[in-house]
Design a protein around this motif. Structure first.
Motif, PDB file in Angstrom:
ATOM      1  N   LEU A  60      91.681  33.509  18.592  1.00 13.04           N
ATOM      2  CA  LEU A  60      91.295  33.738  19.980  1.00 13.04           C
ATOM      3  C   LEU A  60      91.663  35.159  20.401  1.00 13.04           C
ATOM      4  CD1 LEU A  60      90.173  32.352  22.570  1.00 13.04           C
ATOM      5  CD2 LEU A  60      92.553  31.847  23.156  1.00 13.04           C
ATOM      6  N   VAL A  62      91.451  37.753  23.723  1.00 10.76           N
ATOM      7  CA  VAL A  62      91.288  37.803  25.171  1.00 10.76           C
ATOM      8  C   VAL A  62      90.978  39.235  25.583  1.00 10.76           C
ATOM      9  CG1 VAL A  62      92.426  37.420  27.390  1.00 10.76           C
ATOM     10  CG2 VAL A  62      92.912  35.894  25.463  1.00 10.76           C
ATOM     11  N   PRO A  73      97.569  35.061  24.356  1.00 12.20           N
ATOM     12  CA  PRO A  73      97.448  34.515  25.711  1.00 12.20           C
ATOM     13  C   PRO A  73      98.624  33.597  26.020  1.00 12.20           C
ATOM     14  CG  PRO A  73      95.981  33.358  24.233  1.00 12.20           C
ATOM     15  CD  PRO A  73      96.581  34.493  23.442  1.00 12.20           C
ATOM     16  N   GLU A  94      93.629  29.820  31.465  1.00 15.02           N
ATOM     17  CA  GLU A  94      93.090  31.141  31.134  1.00 15.02           C
ATOM     18  C   GLU A  94      91.834  31.079  30.272  1.00 15.02           C
ATOM     19  OE1 GLU A  94      96.119  33.508  29.271  1.00 15.02           O
ATOM     20  OE2 GLU A  94      97.351  33.585  31.084  1.00 15.02           O
ATOM     21  N   THR A  95      91.779  30.090  29.365  1.00 12.82           N
ATOM     22  CA  THR A  95      90.713  30.094  28.357  1.00 12.82           C
ATOM     23  C   THR A  95      89.855  28.840  28.347  1.00 12.82           C
ATOM     24  OG1 THR A  95      91.998  29.074  26.577  1.00 12.82           O
ATOM     25  CG2 THR A  95      92.231  31.475  26.875  1.00 12.82           C
ATOM     26  N   HIS A 139      87.243  22.170  24.468  1.00 10.66           N
ATOM     27  CA  HIS A 139      87.095  23.229  25.450  1.00 10.66           C
ATOM     28  C   HIS A 139      86.599  22.639  26.762  1.00 10.66           C
ATOM     29  CE1 HIS A 139      85.248  26.797  27.426  1.00 10.66           C
ATOM     30  NE2 HIS A 139      86.360  27.338  26.986  1.00 10.66           N
ATOM     31  N   ILE A 144      89.145  26.505  33.706  1.00  5.48           N
ATOM     32  CA  ILE A 144      89.517  27.916  33.816  1.00  5.48           C
ATOM     33  C   ILE A 144      89.706  28.298  35.284  1.00  5.48           C
ATOM     34  CG2 ILE A 144      88.775  30.288  33.389  1.00  5.48           C
ATOM     35  CD1 ILE A 144      87.247  29.230  30.944  1.00  5.48           C
ATOM     36  N   VAL A 150      92.343  38.269  32.921  1.00  5.93           N
ATOM     37  CA  VAL A 150      91.512  37.712  31.856  1.00  5.93           C
ATOM     38  C   VAL A 150      90.054  37.889  32.244  1.00  5.93           C
ATOM     39  CG1 VAL A 150      90.913  35.643  30.542  1.00  5.93           C
ATOM     40  CG2 VAL A 150      93.293  36.037  31.226  1.00  5.93           C
ATOM     41  N   VAL A 153      87.043  35.594  26.850  1.00  6.73           N
ATOM     42  CA  VAL A 153      87.698  35.146  25.623  1.00  6.73           C
ATOM     43  C   VAL A 153      86.630  34.864  24.575  1.00  6.73           C
ATOM     44  CG1 VAL A 153      89.706  34.166  26.799  1.00  6.73           C
ATOM     45  CG2 VAL A 153      87.754  32.709  26.330  1.00  6.73           C
TER      46      VAL A 153
END
Length: 183
Positions: A60, A62, A73, A94-95, A139, A144, A150, A153
């Protein structure tokens, strides 16, 4: 040497130094050292919990402000939150990614080179970032939370990270995580 200083010194000596550097965070000059260690750090020094996150054979990445990219992250703990709980919450916010297979990889030791800033709420003159490595799964885009730090990503093969100009210490931690995953 004070007891707290001795505790930190003993902890630092338990890790394997991977990289060192100096930089300024705003107007705060700092030394930073990246260590490999599976030992839990003294909690009073931990200001942030972060991770190198894999999805199969990709990592990952960012995108922060401007052309800044990083592979660690995570963020700061909230009241009554565990370190692992912090990491899971921060990564989801964040992701959008949930994590599995978390393992402590090491830590980053920061040492302030200047005077303590006024109203500075974090450990001073030394603080640690606890670094995990983890596998992403599931996911949730809706999880998010908009974050000024951020901007995006993506998962990228480790062989292509040079295009992002990732810092040496982060790359050293990534190399260690890749070796551990191959065992």
């Amino acid at each position: 040497m004070e007891t707290a200083d001795l505790e930190l010194a003993n902890y630092l000596s338990s890790g394997r130094l991977l990289a060192e550097d100096s930089f300024s965070w705003g107007d705060m000059p700092l030394n930073i050292a990246c260590y490999l260690s599976s030992i839990q750090p003294p909690g009073q020094y931990v200001s942030s919990v972060r991770a190198i996150v894999f999805l199969d054979d990709t990592v990952l990445v960012v995108r922060g402000n401007g052309n800044e990219y990083y592979i660690l992250p995570g963020g700061r703990m909230e009241k009554n939150e565990s370190q692992e709980g912090t990491l899971r919450r921060e990564l989801l916010e964040e992701t959008g990614w949930m994590l599995k297979e978390l393992s402590i990889l090491g830590f980053m030791h920061f040492h302030h080179l200047g005077p303590k800033p006024a109203d500075y709420p974090y450990p001073y003159p030394d603080f640690l970032w606890l670094i995990y490595y983890a596998q992403a799964h599931n996911h949730f885009q809706g999880a998010i939370i908009d974050d000024e730090y951020v901007r995006g990503v993506e998962f990228c093969p480790t062989t292509e990270l040079q295009k992002f100009h990732i810092k040496e210490g982060e790359l050293a931690l990534l190399e260690a995580a890749v070796r551990l995953r191959q065992r």
